[in-house]
Design an enzyme around this catalytic site. Structure first.
Site, PDB file in Angstrom:
ATOM      1  N   ASP A  14      27.340   6.643  26.437  1.00 59.17           N
ATOM      2  CA  ASP A  14      26.854   5.290  26.751  1.00 59.17           C
ATOM      3  C   ASP A  14      27.970   4.403  27.287  1.00 59.17           C
ATOM      4  OD1 ASP A  14      24.436   6.171  25.566  1.00 59.17           O
ATOM      5  OD2 ASP A  14      25.082   5.472  23.596  1.00 59.17           O
ATOM      6  N   GLU A 194      15.346   2.979  29.403  1.00 65.12           N
ATOM      7  CA  GLU A 194      16.320   2.253  28.582  1.00 65.12           C
ATOM      8  C   GLU A 194      17.617   2.092  29.366  1.00 65.12           C
ATOM      9  OE1 GLU A 194      17.137   4.569  25.086  1.00 65.12           O
ATOM     10  OE2 GLU A 194      17.873   6.290  26.226  1.00 65.12           O
TER      11      GLU A 194
END
Length: 441
Positions: A14, A194
């Site tokens: 991430d 997302e």
């Protein structure tokens, strides 16, 4: 550094890349090897000087939701995992936006980009706690933009996307009336899932995000931070010839070049993710052509005459995956008949004084016999330069290959060499594990 560009024992998915001063920083979640869950309870910060992208330094833990042997918790309302943070600079301060699973998110602050970050506040917002968009204040996968005019925007969401404006005077209060839903549609071609991350390039706003197909990072553009956004395409796909899974990252301009930061999975799962990066191009019309995954990281080429660790493979097909045994030992494991293991790209140089060279592989045997066909450029239609026969035990196996010059992708095509009908009965067994390899001239 090659891909993954951090030390191979480190698991930072991430990744949000940010250039502050003369260093590039990566802010991400923190995974662990060989686990069955995403993330843990701390955030770490890594950075490298702009003039040496091979010199990554760990600045230690920057934020916690659970105490450990060296740190107390940074918050008092949850001990849940930390996911997908972002960090921005405003007026000489650095603000960390933390996503805490099933709990209210928050903002923390530091005088330095490496932290550690001290809790500033939970998000404050003039809206009911059950408002769908912010999941009772969780703010899933926050991505933050400090615009040129000083306005601050936060983007977030899971299955639906949301944005709002933040009060720039305190950096945690959502301004009343600024909330918007579905800034990235859930319908094709957008298919938002997302991982919102916004970047401004010139007068254009680029929203990088993960679509429903999961393993990709897509992007959409707008002339306003509030949208509407126009879908543009895929930048990178971590499931392209690889055991893919969810992706999250962003783009960053470093030393005159654009890069996409993302992650790849290990251990045959969608967990235990490691940070990777690819060089990209932004065309004159503002579009970003999709790039293939490579083993390069910030390198321009890999050196075939130095030992290459097998786990930097960017192509793993038909069941093979990366596994870590400990901080020193990682292999490509579960190698079966038909597996393909690939690396992009090696520079073999221009020496053509010999017709042959030697290939050497460090193997963990599993009591089977097999071979690796060594192929250049394309695993389907490439040039085969040799074959390495693999025996039953742990050993250094060698093969004579054709001499190679120039810049090439390298692939190993695996075949079970068990003779007769017994080979069919043993279909699906692990033939060996690959630790590392090199070429010699």
């Amino acid at each position: 550094m090659a891909n993954p560009f951090l030390p191979l024992w480190e698991y930072i998915p991430d990744g949000e890349p940010r250039v502050f001063g003369d260093r590039v920083y990566v802010y991400g979640s923190h995974d662990n090897a060989g686990v069955d869950t995403f993330c843990d309870y701390k955030l770490k910060v890594w950075s490298a000087p702009l003039d040496n992208l091979n010199l990554w330094q760990c600045h230690g833990d920057s934020f916690h939701t659970k105490a450990d042997r060296d740190h107390s918790s940074s918050i008092d309302w949850s001990e849940n995992q930390l996911y997908a943070p972002d960090v921005v600079e405003k007026d000489g301060k650095y603000y960390l936006y933390a996503y805490i699973v099933d709990a209210k998110g928050c903002v923390a602050v530091s005088d330095t980009p490496e932290g550690p970050f001290t809790l500033l506040s939970q998000y404050e917002y003039p809206m009911p706690d059950d408002l769908e968009g912010f999941d009772k204040g969780i703010f899933v996968d926050p991505g933050v933009l400090v615009d040129d005019d000083g306005k601050v925007y936060i983007y977030c969401g899971f299955l639906s996307s949301y944005m709002a404006e933040i009060n720039p005077d305190n950096m945690y209060e959502i301004l009343e009336g600024s909330f918007q839903k579905d800034i990235i549609p859930v319908e094709e071609p957008f298919a938002f899932f997302e991982a919102c991350s916004l970047r401004k390039i010139g007068d254009t706003y680029y929203m990088i995000y993960s679509p429903k197909r999961g393993s990709c990072l897509a992007y959409a553009t707008s002339k306003s931070p509030k949208g509407p956004f126009a879908y543009q395409g895929i930048i990178v796909d971590n499931g392209d010839d690889y055991p893919g899974g969810n992706d999250h990252g962003s783009i960053c301009f470093i030393n005159g070049e654009w890069y996409i930061f993302y992650h790849r999975m290990t251990n045959g799962t969608v967990f235990s993710r490691r940070a990777c990066v690819e060089k990209i191009q932004i065309a004159s019309d503002g579009t970003i052509p999709q790039v293939k995954m490579t083993s390069l990281g910030f390198e321009s080429a890999l050196n075939p005459y130095k030992e290459t660790q097998a786990d930097i493979a960017c192509v793993l097909k038909e069941g093979a995956y990366v596994v870590q045994y400990n901080e020193f030992e990682r292999t490509v494991a579960n190698i079966q008949n038909g597996c393909i293991i690939g690396y992009r790209y090696f520079d073999f140089g221009e020496d053509n004084s010999s017709e042959t060279m030697e290939f050497v592989a460090k193997i963990r045997g599993t009591g089977c016999r097999s071979r690796m066909r060594i192929v250049l450029d394309d695993y389907e239609n490439g040039v085969e330069i040799g074959t390495c026969e693999i025996g039953m035990d742990n050993h250094i196996y060698k093969a004579v290959t054709k001499n190679v010059t120039g810049y090439h992708a390298l692939f190993f095509l695996v075949e079970d060499t068990t003779e007769g009908w017994g080979g069919q009965m043993l279909k699906g067994r692990q033939l060996f594990e690959l630790e590392s390899f090199l070429f010699m001239k």
